[in-house]
Design a protein around this motif. Structure first.
Motif, short mmCIF file in Angstrom:
data_model
loop_
_atom_site.label_atom_id
_atom_site.label_comp_id
_atom_site.label_asym_id
_atom_site.label_seq_id
_atom_site.Cartn_x
_atom_site.Cartn_y
_atom_site.Cartn_z
N LEU A 90 0.85 -1.19 0.00
CA LEU A 90 0.00 0.00 0.00
C LEU A 90 0.88 1.24 0.00
N LYS A 91 0.51 2.21 -0.81
CA LYS A 91 1.22 3.48 -0.77
C LYS A 91 0.71 4.34 0.38
N SER A 92 -0.56 4.21 0.72
CA SER A 92 -1.15 5.00 1.81
C SER A 92 -0.61 4.53 3.15
N THR A 110 2.26 -5.32 13.69
CA THR A 110 1.99 -3.96 14.15
C THR A 110 1.94 -3.04 12.95
N ALA A 111 0.86 -2.28 12.83
CA ALA A 111 0.73 -1.29 11.76
C ALA A 111 1.38 0.00 12.24
N ARG A 112 2.50 0.35 11.66
CA ARG A 112 3.27 1.50 12.11
C ARG A 112 3.29 2.61 11.07
N HIS A 113 3.32 3.83 11.55
CA HIS A 113 3.48 5.00 10.69
C HIS A 113 4.76 4.88 9.88
N ALA A 114 4.67 5.20 8.59
CA ALA A 114 5.82 5.21 7.67
C ALA A 114 6.38 3.83 7.38
N GLU A 115 5.63 2.77 7.67
CA GLU A 115 6.02 1.42 7.29
C GLU A 115 4.93 0.83 6.42
N PRO A 116 5.19 0.60 5.12
CA PRO A 116 4.14 0.17 4.19
C PRO A 116 3.59 -1.21 4.55
N ILE A 117 2.30 -1.37 4.27
CA ILE A 117 1.60 -2.63 4.53
C ILE A 117 1.49 -3.41 3.22
N PRO A 118 1.80 -4.70 3.20
CA PRO A 118 1.62 -5.49 1.97
C PRO A 118 0.17 -5.48 1.50
N VAL A 119 -0.02 -5.41 0.19
CA VAL A 119 -1.36 -5.45 -0.37
C VAL A 119 -2.09 -6.72 0.05
N ALA A 120 -1.37 -7.84 0.11
CA ALA A 120 -2.01 -9.09 0.52
C ALA A 120 -2.56 -8.99 1.93
N THR A 146 -5.47 16.51 -11.34
CA THR A 146 -4.04 16.85 -11.30
C THR A 146 -3.42 16.77 -9.91
N ALA A 147 -4.21 16.91 -8.85
CA ALA A 147 -3.63 16.88 -7.50
C ALA A 147 -3.06 15.49 -7.23
N LEU A 148 -2.00 15.44 -6.44
CA LEU A 148 -1.37 14.16 -6.11
C LEU A 148 -1.00 13.42 -7.39
N GLY A 149 -0.30 14.11 -8.26
CA GLY A 149 0.05 13.55 -9.56
C GLY A 149 0.98 12.36 -9.46
N PRO A 150 1.39 11.80 -10.60
CA PRO A 150 2.20 10.58 -10.61
C PRO A 150 3.48 10.73 -9.80
N ALA A 151 3.68 9.81 -8.89
CA ALA A 151 4.89 9.80 -8.06
C ALA A 151 5.06 8.42 -7.47
N GLY A 152 6.30 8.06 -7.21
CA GLY A 152 6.59 6.78 -6.58
C GLY A 152 6.85 6.93 -5.10
N ALA A 153 6.57 5.87 -4.35
CA ALA A 153 6.84 5.88 -2.92
C ALA A 153 8.34 5.81 -2.67
N ARG A 196 -10.23 8.94 -4.40
CA ARG A 196 -9.39 8.01 -5.15
C ARG A 196 -8.67 7.03 -4.25
N PHE A 197 -8.83 7.19 -2.94
CA PHE A 197 -8.07 6.39 -1.98
C PHE A 197 -9.02 5.78 -0.95
N VAL A 198 -8.53 4.75 -0.25
CA VAL A 198 -9.33 4.11 0.80
C VAL A 198 -9.74 5.13 1.85
N HIS A 199 -8.90 6.11 2.10
CA HIS A 199 -9.18 7.10 3.14
C HIS A 199 -10.54 7.78 2.95
N GLY A 200 -10.97 7.94 1.70
CA GLY A 200 -12.24 8.60 1.44
C GLY A 200 -13.46 7.81 1.84
N ALA A 201 -13.28 6.52 2.15
CA ALA A 201 -14.44 5.67 2.50
C ALA A 201 -15.11 6.12 3.78
N THR A 202 -14.37 6.70 4.72
CA THR A 202 -14.96 7.12 5.99
C THR A 202 -15.99 8.22 5.77
#
Length: 421
Positions: free
Chosen positions: A47-49, A75-85, A259-266, A375-381
């Motif tokens: 996950l990029k988020s 443990t889900a930690r800040h700044a540590e990516p979570i596997p998609v699986a 255009t916001a949050l345009g193409p970028a890599g983690a 466009r992101f899971v965050h918007g589901a709330t």
């Protein structure tokens, strides 16, 4: 007759269903839970988020990603990516605990009905409901560069079409795009021995920085607040105030959504790309044609002139565009009557209701109305809360179903099978 049919069982559909069940609505949820995450992303992706910005939502906030990870000894930690699986497994866990049992059949058609709507399942059953929530995710909206659209799928595919990249081991592949999907796909291909290059229209790749520490001096937090879409006040506004975003002029909303949050890599994929992947910058495809052994791409550059290259397969990691004409499951009459924004997406009102009373929208379909968070899971709330509120408003004055209240918290025997971390 249901009060609500939820079409789609990804993060948005499951979140809506959890809130609707808690509100006592008689509902039915259709679709394979977390299908795009389980079926359209290869092993090894992350996950990029941020983990804390990747929660599905229930009214009590019990079934969070960090709670699931704790059950798995993680443990889900800040700044540590979570596997998609892991995230896909979390979604199944959420579905088994916070949502009524999901009908895993797909919906092939939604049309109007004198009492509201009728939905036809893939095996022909007709269901009726007073309201419908379309939470169809992104898969209907894959975007492919025009020169590639007429080539056979054996030669050209979209990045979302691959749950396994093994078929490309030892071959030559060109990935189109400069966003996370393109760069992570290229990194995974290189890791397995594929000869891979990335072709980008921009004159350089963009990389997200490592996010600052969660605990910071107050003045740093005030200057660059954390948000579900990254640091900074602009991102905070997009992430945390989609209801206010809707009041911006339409021209501004559609531009920002595009255009916001345009193409970028983690940051965590950068070394894997720069050390192993050829990058062709400032390249725009003008023509593509099949040749013996693969595809010939003709490209132009503003600074470097023309370039032609041959490759065995092209993967277009070129995103998604949610336009009304791609909602093929809607009947012609229903689709043709919906108001659209300047970018071709259906207009979503205050509570995410379309211009057709009782038809509600969720996810990418609403980005031009409610902003990039959709466009992101965050918007589901935000979506689950506002949409269910809108459904109840629409049903007000119409008696809710007298069926027994929907129960949440399902037994192990009722839960679908799920992958483990």
């Amino acid at each position: 007759m249901y009060d609500l049919l939820v079409v789609g069982a990804g993060p948005y559909g499951l979140s809506i269903a959890s809130h609707a069940a808690a509100a006592g609505l008689n509902l039915r949820v259709l679709g394979r839970p977390m299908a795009s995450w389980r079926d359209h992303m290869p092993p090894g992706m992350f996950l990029k988020s941020e983990p804390w910005a990747s929660n599905l939502t229930d009214p009590e906030g019990r079934w969070r990603l960090d709670a699931y990870c704790a059950t798995q000894g993680m443990t889900a930690r800040h700044a540590e990516p979570i596997p998609v699986a892991t995230f896909a497994a979390y979604g199944l866990w959420f579905a088994s605990n916070a949502v009524p049992p999901v009908d895993e059949r797909m919906v092939s058609r939604v049309a109007t009905h004198p009492a509201g709507f009728e939905a036809v399942t893939e095996d022909g059953e007709v269901l009726h409901a007073r309201t419908v929530a379309l939470a169809v995710g992104v898969m209907p909206f894959t975007q492919m560069p025009a020169p590639l659209r007429r080539l056979h799928p054996s030669l050209v595919s979209h990045s979302s079409h691959h749950s396994d990249l093994e078929q490309f081991r030892g071959r030559d592949v060109t990935v189109i795009g400069g966003g996370q999907a393109a760069l992570e796909t290229a990194a995974l291909l290189a890791q397995q021995g594929t000869r891979v290059r990335v072709m980008v229209r921009a004159d350089r790749l963009h990389w997200n920085d490592v996010p600052p520490a969660w605990q910071r001096p107050w003045w740093q937090s005030a200057r660059l607040p954390h948000s579900g879409l990254g640091c900074g006040w602009r991102n905070w506004f997009y992430a945390e105030r989609p209801g206010l975003f809707r009041h911006l002029p339409e021209s501004v909303r559609t531009r920002v959504a595009a255009t916001a949050l345009g193409p970028a890599g983690a940051w965590w994929v950068r070394d894997r790309v720069e050390s192993a992947v050829e990058v062709l910058l400032d390249r725009d495809i003008t023509a593509a044609r099949a040749v013996p052994g693969g595809v010939r791409l003709d490209t132009v550059s503003l600074t470097g002139g023309p370039l032609t290259l041959e490759t065995e397969h092209v993967i277009a990691a070129t995103g998604f565009r949610a336009t009304l004409d791609r909602l093929g499951l809607l009947s012609d009459e229903l689709r043709g009557g919906l108001a659209t924004a300047a970018d071709g997406s259906p207009v979503a009102g205050r509570d995410l209701e379309s211009s057709h009373p009782g038809l509600f929208l969720a996810g990418l379909l609403t980005a031009s109305s409610f902003g990039p968070a959709m466009r992101f899971v965050h918007g589901a709330t935000f979506t689950a809360t506002a949409l269910v509120r809108g459904v109840r408003r629409r049903l007000r004055g119409t008696p809710l179903s007298d069926a027994s209240p929907v129960r949440v918290g399902w037994s192990t025997a009722e839960a679908p099978s799920r992958a483990r971390c």
